[in-house]
Design a protein around this motif. Structure first.
Motif, PDB file in Angstrom:
ATOM      1  N   GLY A 168      52.872   9.633  33.549  1.00 52.44           N
ATOM      2  CA  GLY A 168      53.261  10.931  32.993  1.00 52.44           C
ATOM      3  C   GLY A 168      52.140  11.643  32.274  1.00 52.44           C
ATOM      4  O   GLY A 168      52.164  12.867  32.138  1.00 52.44           O
ATOM      5  N   SER A 169      51.133  10.880  31.824  1.00 48.30           N
ATOM      6  CA  SER A 169      50.075  11.472  31.006  1.00 48.30           C
ATOM      7  C   SER A 169      49.047  12.259  31.797  1.00 48.30           C
ATOM      8  O   SER A 169      48.172  12.887  31.210  1.00 48.30           O
ATOM      9  N   CYS A 170      49.135  12.227  33.123  1.00 45.12           N
ATOM     10  CA  CYS A 170      48.254  13.079  33.935  1.00 45.12           C
ATOM     11  C   CYS A 170      49.036  13.694  35.087  1.00 45.12           C
ATOM     12  O   CYS A 170      49.220  14.898  35.148  1.00 45.12           O
ATOM     13  N   ALA A 171      49.512  12.877  36.009  1.00 44.64           N
ATOM     14  CA  ALA A 171      50.179  13.409  37.194  1.00 44.64           C
ATOM     15  C   ALA A 171      51.381  14.276  36.817  1.00 44.64           C
ATOM     16  O   ALA A 171      51.479  15.433  37.246  1.00 44.64           O
ATOM     17  N   LEU A 172      52.288  13.746  36.011  1.00 43.13           N
ATOM     18  CA  LEU A 172      53.499  14.498  35.708  1.00 43.13           C
ATOM     19  C   LEU A 172      53.215  15.658  34.766  1.00 43.13           C
ATOM     20  O   LEU A 172      53.778  16.738  34.942  1.00 43.13           O
ATOM     21  N   ARG A 173      52.356  15.485  33.777  1.00 43.86           N
ATOM     22  CA  ARG A 173      52.098  16.611  32.871  1.00 43.86           C
ATOM     23  C   ARG A 173      51.473  17.771  33.614  1.00 43.86           C
ATOM     24  O   ARG A 173      51.702  18.942  33.317  1.00 43.86           O
ATOM     25  N   THR A 174      50.658  17.466  34.662  1.00 42.38           N
ATOM     26  CA  THR A 174      50.090  18.524  35.483  1.00 42.38           C
ATOM     27  C   THR A 174      51.186  19.257  36.251  1.00 42.38           C
ATOM     28  O   THR A 174      51.172  20.489  36.366  1.00 42.38           O
ATOM     29  N   VAL A 175      52.149  18.507  36.779  1.00 38.02           N
ATOM     30  CA  VAL A 175      53.270  19.096  37.495  1.00 38.02           C
ATOM     31  C   VAL A 175      54.122  19.942  36.561  1.00 38.02           C
ATOM     32  O   VAL A 175      54.546  21.056  36.910  1.00 38.02           O
ATOM     33  N   VAL A 176      54.396  19.432  35.368  1.00 34.03           N
ATOM     34  CA  VAL A 176      55.188  20.183  34.391  1.00 34.03           C
ATOM     35  C   VAL A 176      54.533  21.528  34.112  1.00 34.03           C
ATOM     36  O   VAL A 176      55.193  22.583  34.107  1.00 34.03           O
ATOM     37  N   ASN A 177      53.235  21.528  33.892  1.00 40.32           N
ATOM     38  CA  ASN A 177      52.515  22.770  33.616  1.00 40.32           C
ATOM     39  C   ASN A 177      52.595  23.720  34.804  1.00 40.32           C
ATOM     40  O   ASN A 177      52.796  24.930  34.645  1.00 40.32           O
ATOM     41  N   ALA A 178      52.450  23.180  36.015  1.00 38.20           N
ATOM     42  CA  ALA A 178      52.521  24.015  37.217  1.00 38.20           C
ATOM     43  C   ALA A 178      53.883  24.678  37.346  1.00 38.20           C
ATOM     44  O   ALA A 178      53.976  25.868  37.689  1.00 38.20           O
ATOM     45  N   PHE A 179      54.947  23.947  37.075  1.00 39.27           N
ATOM     46  CA  PHE A 179      56.292  24.518  37.174  1.00 39.27           C
ATOM     47  C   PHE A 179      56.518  25.589  36.115  1.00 39.27           C
ATOM     48  O   PHE A 179      57.183  26.598  36.375  1.00 39.27           O
ATOM     49  N   GLU A 180      55.977  25.377  34.941  1.00 39.91           N
ATOM     50  CA  GLU A 180      56.150  26.379  33.890  1.00 39.91           C
ATOM     51  C   GLU A 180      55.408  27.671  34.222  1.00 39.91           C
ATOM     52  O   GLU A 180      55.842  28.764  33.842  1.00 39.91           O
ATOM     53  N   ARG A 181      54.315  27.565  34.948  1.00 38.90           N
ATOM     54  CA  ARG A 181      53.526  28.741  35.297  1.00 38.90           C
ATOM     55  C   ARG A 181      54.042  29.462  36.540  1.00 38.90           C
ATOM     56  O   ARG A 181      53.858  30.675  36.678  1.00 38.90           O
ATOM     57  N   VAL A 182      54.700  28.742  37.439  1.00 39.55           N
ATOM     58  CA  VAL A 182      55.054  29.344  38.725  1.00 39.55           C
ATOM     59  C   VAL A 182      56.241  30.298  38.624  1.00 39.55           C
ATOM     60  O   VAL A 182      56.396  31.195  39.452  1.00 39.55           O
ATOM     61  N   ARG A 324      56.770  17.120  27.244  1.00 36.37           N
ATOM     62  CA  ARG A 324      57.873  17.413  28.151  1.00 36.37           C
ATOM     63  C   ARG A 324      57.896  16.437  29.322  1.00 36.37           C
ATOM     64  O   ARG A 324      58.973  16.121  29.853  1.00 36.37           O
ATOM     65  N   ALA A 325      56.725  15.949  29.728  1.00 37.52           N
ATOM     66  CA  ALA A 325      56.679  14.942  30.783  1.00 37.52           C
ATOM     67  C   ALA A 325      57.368  13.655  30.323  1.00 37.52           C
ATOM     68  O   ALA A 325      58.145  13.048  31.075  1.00 37.52           O
ATOM     69  N   LEU A 326      57.084  13.225  29.103  1.00 36.48           N
ATOM     70  CA  LEU A 326      57.742  12.024  28.582  1.00 36.48           C
ATOM     71  C   LEU A 326      59.252  12.220  28.498  1.00 36.48           C
ATOM     72  O   LEU A 326      60.026  11.304  28.814  1.00 36.48           O
ATOM     73  N   GLU A 327      59.682  13.409  28.070  1.00 33.52           N
ATOM     74  CA  GLU A 327      61.113  13.680  27.972  1.00 33.52           C
ATOM     75  C   GLU A 327      61.768  13.633  29.355  1.00 33.52           C
ATOM     76  O   GLU A 327      62.880  13.115  29.506  1.00 33.52           O
ATOM     77  N   PHE A 328      61.087  14.184  30.356  1.00 36.16           N
ATOM     78  CA  PHE A 328      61.643  14.177  31.706  1.00 36.16           C
ATOM     79  C   PHE A 328      61.725  12.748  32.246  1.00 36.16           C
ATOM     80  O   PHE A 328      62.724  12.368  32.868  1.00 36.16           O
ATOM     81  N   LEU A 329      60.692  11.960  32.018  1.00 34.81           N
ATOM     82  CA  LEU A 329      60.710  10.575  32.463  1.00 34.81           C
ATOM     83  C   LEU A 329      61.845   9.790  31.806  1.00 34.81           C
ATOM     84  O   LEU A 329      62.589   9.059  32.472  1.00 34.81           O
ATOM     85  N   ALA A 330      61.962   9.937  30.488  1.00 32.52           N
ATOM     86  CA  ALA A 330      63.004   9.199  29.766  1.00 32.52           C
ATOM     87  C   ALA A 330      64.396   9.658  30.192  1.00 32.52           C
ATOM     88  O   ALA A 330      65.294   8.840  30.416  1.00 32.52           O
ATOM     89  N   GLY A 331      64.563  10.978  30.342  1.00 33.12           N
ATOM     90  CA  GLY A 331      65.866  11.504  30.707  1.00 33.12           C
ATOM     91  C   GLY A 331      66.244  11.236  32.150  1.00 33.12           C
ATOM     92  O   GLY A 331      67.426  11.258  32.501  1.00 33.12           O
ATOM     93  N   GLY A 332      65.241  10.965  32.989  1.00 34.53           N
ATOM     94  CA  GLY A 332      65.508  10.759  34.408  1.00 34.53           C
ATOM     95  C   GLY A 332      65.566   9.313  34.839  1.00 34.53           C
ATOM     96  O   GLY A 332      65.651   9.030  36.044  1.00 34.53           O
ATOM     97  N   MET A 333      65.544   8.391  33.898  1.00 37.20           N
ATOM     98  CA  MET A 333      65.477   6.971  34.262  1.00 37.20           C
ATOM     99  C   MET A 333      66.708   6.500  35.024  1.00 37.20           C
ATOM    100  O   MET A 333      66.630   5.562  35.813  1.00 37.20           O
ATOM    101  N   GLU A 334      67.851   7.145  34.810  1.00 35.18           N
ATOM    102  CA  GLU A 334      69.055   6.739  35.535  1.00 35.18           C
ATOM    103  C   GLU A 334      69.196   7.477  36.862  1.00 35.18           C
ATOM    104  O   GLU A 334      69.989   7.079  37.716  1.00 35.18           O
ATOM    105  N   THR A 335      68.437   8.557  37.037  1.00 33.61           N
ATOM    106  CA  THR A 335      68.529   9.364  38.256  1.00 33.61           C
ATOM    107  C   THR A 335      67.440   9.002  39.265  1.00 33.61           C
ATOM    108  O   THR A 335      67.695   8.942  40.472  1.00 33.61           O
TER     109      THR A 335
END
Length: 373
Positions: A168-182, A324-335
């Protein structure tokens, strides 16, 4: 606070394209605003491989030996004056796990006028830092690492395994930023993601949260496309089955009824950007994330104008995206089965070159280097 050792082991890159070698490097002290951490785990990123092969050298002045690795979770072992809270205001104590960003200078035009610290030319990047110069161990392929005073940092939730947080500290945080900008994605959106590596798979998971009408992933191998389907992709297009760009564009247009509303380039593959422009529908938005090198690409510029496309790019992310990446990872552990990103193998520092090769040859999605192994 326990006394820090004077030296510690690190897997050093002494020369480009040569095997990393384990050697002793100095362990820094906790300067004001800084943290010293004991490295729990580092997941390998494509940027580590690119740096190893010298691809960064023409753009960034770097001098080996380097301690590669930047997707790192570390346990805090020393806290500098004024560094007793993370970037969200939560207290930091000895024994807490943290992830952290590269340190922008906070005083250049990019930082202060444009408010784009990820574009700071003076950034302190641990894996590009000369390991013979203080603070020595600022990368992740080492027993200890250093969190720069200007670097944002966030605590890792107790429930979140370190390997998840590292990715999450690189791959996912980069994705999170991309989604917020798009911009907006909703149930009417036709989304296409180019790439089925860590960026593409995380993007698939995040896009699925918006329940788009179509969520198409283009990539390979089949095992990764299967993960994409498990994480919400409605369609998967194999570049091994559809070998030409013309074929892939045609099938995307057929699935989406004319092209994507929102498109993410997450692969970095040769020609991917030019191909993506052709996959975009009218008034499409195209976010370019994965292409950070390679040769120039010939693009159908007329299509950008006649379809009124919006083309954007993003580079890295600020500390808010890490949180936000950490929150998404933690919140998505069951999904989402985040374990699908990792194999059972854990590489020692002596095996760090094997970890780099495993990523490069696509044997693993996210190899993991654990200094204690």
């Amino acid at each position: 606070m326990a006394k820090l050792p004077e030296t510690a082991r690190a897997a050093l890159m002494f020369e480009y394209n040569e095997d990393l070698r384990v050697a002793e490097v100095g362990v820094p002290q906790p300067d004001p605003g800084a943290l010293v951490v004991k490295v729990d785990i580092t997941s390998v990123c494509g940027s580590d491989v690119h740096t190893w092969h010298g691809a960064v050298k023409p753009r960034v002045p770097i001098k080996p030996p380097l301690v590669l690795g930047h997707e790192t979770v570390g346990t805090v072992v020393a806290i500098g004056v004024g560094a007793d809270t993370d970037s969200t205001g939560n207290p930091i104590r000895i024994g807490d796990r943290v992830i952290w960003e590269n340190a922008a200078c906070r005083r250049c035009e990019a930082c202060t006028v444009l408010h784009q610290p990820t574009l700071c030319f003076n950034r302190q990047v641990g894996m590009l830092h000369d390991a013979t110069v203080y603070p020595y161990t600022a990368g992740g392929f080492a027993e200890y690492s250093y969190v720069w005073p200007n670097a944002g940092r966030v605590r890792v939730p107790d429930k979140l395994p370190s390997e998840y947080a590292a990715a999450g500290s690189c791959a996912l945080r980069t994705v999170v930023n991309a989604f917020e900008r798009v911009g907006r994605i909703d149930t009417t959106s036709r989304v296409v993601i180019q790439g089925a590596g860590p960026l593409g798979l995380f993007a698939t998971a995040l896009a699925s949260r918006f329940n788009p009408r179509q969520l198409v992933v283009v990539g390979a191998p089949a095992s990764r496309l299967e993960v994409a389907k498990q994480w919400g992709a409605t369609d998967a297009i194999s570049v091994e089955d559809y070998k030409s760009a013309d074929d892939r564009v045609a099938v995307v247009e057929e699935i989406t009824g004319g092209g994507a509303d929102v498109l993410f380039e997450m692969s970095g593959a040769r020609g991917a950007f030019a191909e993506g422009v052709r996959m975009a529908g009218i008034a499409g938005r195209y976010m370019v994330v994965g292409t950070l090198g390679g040769p120039a690409q010939e693009v159908e510029a007329m299509r950008v104008a006649t379809r009124q496309l919006t083309i954007m790019g993003t580079m890295s992310a600020e500390i808010g995206s890490y949180q936000r990446a950490l929150e998404f990872l933690a919140g998505g552990m069951e999904t989402f089965d985040w374990n699908a990103l990792f194999s059972d193998r854990r590489y020692s520092l002596a095996e760090a070159t094997e970890a780099l090769t495993s990523l490069e040859t696509m044997q693993e999605i996210k190899p993991l280097v654990v200094p204690s192994v």
